[in-house]
Design a protein around this motif. Structure first.
Motif, PDB file in Angstrom:
ATOM      1  N   ALA A  32     -16.944  29.459  -3.785  1.00  0.00           N
ATOM      2  CA  ALA A  32     -16.206  30.678  -4.109  1.00  0.00           C
ATOM      3  C   ALA A  32     -17.152  31.882  -4.191  1.00  0.00           C
ATOM      4  CB  ALA A  32     -15.452  30.509  -5.429  1.00  0.00           C
ATOM      5  N   SER A  36     -17.065  35.260  -1.835  1.00  0.00           N
ATOM      6  CA  SER A  36     -17.023  36.603  -2.420  1.00  0.00           C
ATOM      7  C   SER A  36     -18.191  37.450  -1.920  1.00  0.00           C
ATOM      8  CB  SER A  36     -17.068  36.500  -3.948  1.00  0.00           C
ATOM      9  OG  SER A  36     -17.066  37.770  -4.529  1.00  0.00           O
ATOM     10  N   ASP A  92      -7.862  36.845  -5.322  1.00  0.00           N
ATOM     11  CA  ASP A  92      -7.950  36.649  -3.872  1.00  0.00           C
ATOM     12  C   ASP A  92      -8.125  37.990  -3.166  1.00  0.00           C
ATOM     13  OD1 ASP A  92      -7.975  35.657  -1.340  1.00  0.00           O
ATOM     14  OD2 ASP A  92      -5.922  34.893  -1.369  1.00  0.00           O
TER      15      ASP A  92
END
Length: 121
Positions: A32, A36, A92
């Motif tokens: 994750a 990002s 998101d």
């Protein structure tokens, strides 16, 4: 720690499974973070910080924000209608990418002990 009715193999198996679970969680968090980071490197905002309404703004970015709204201070200055809208964008940011047009962080209206506006954080 072993219990009287537990064998060494049972305890070691449980410990091994706990480590595997932790390793999987760590891998998910790292993936994750990489997504990002790639999103931001591509020039898009990840909406990692925001400011909300205050009657007397502390940050320049709070000017014009109405009660209940939040303005992103992650670099895009998007105004979100509610906490829920900001949390959805934060969860998101790739769903509706917004180009980062400014710097990250807020600009204090005034520094402590100062009467006038000042430069930023």
């Amino acid at each position: 720690m072993f219990y009287e009715d537990e064998t060494t193999a049972d305890a070691l198996q449980a410990d091994h499974e706990a480590r595997l679970d932790a390793d999987l969680q760590q891998a998910e968090m790292e993936a994750a973070a990489h997504r990002s980071q790639a999103h931001e490197k591509a020039g898009y905002c990840a909406h990692l910080s925001a400011v909300g309404y205050l009657p007397e703004p502390v940050y320049e970015e709070q000017r014009g924000v109405r009660p209940g709204q939040l303005r992103c201070t992650g670099g895009c200055a998007t105004v979100f209608a509610s906490d829920e809208a900001w949390y959805a964008a934060l969860a998101d940011p790739e769903l509706n990418p917004v180009a980062r047009t400014g710097r990250r962080g807020g600009t204090p209206v005034r520094q402590a002990g100062s009467a006038g506006p000042s430069g930023g954080a």
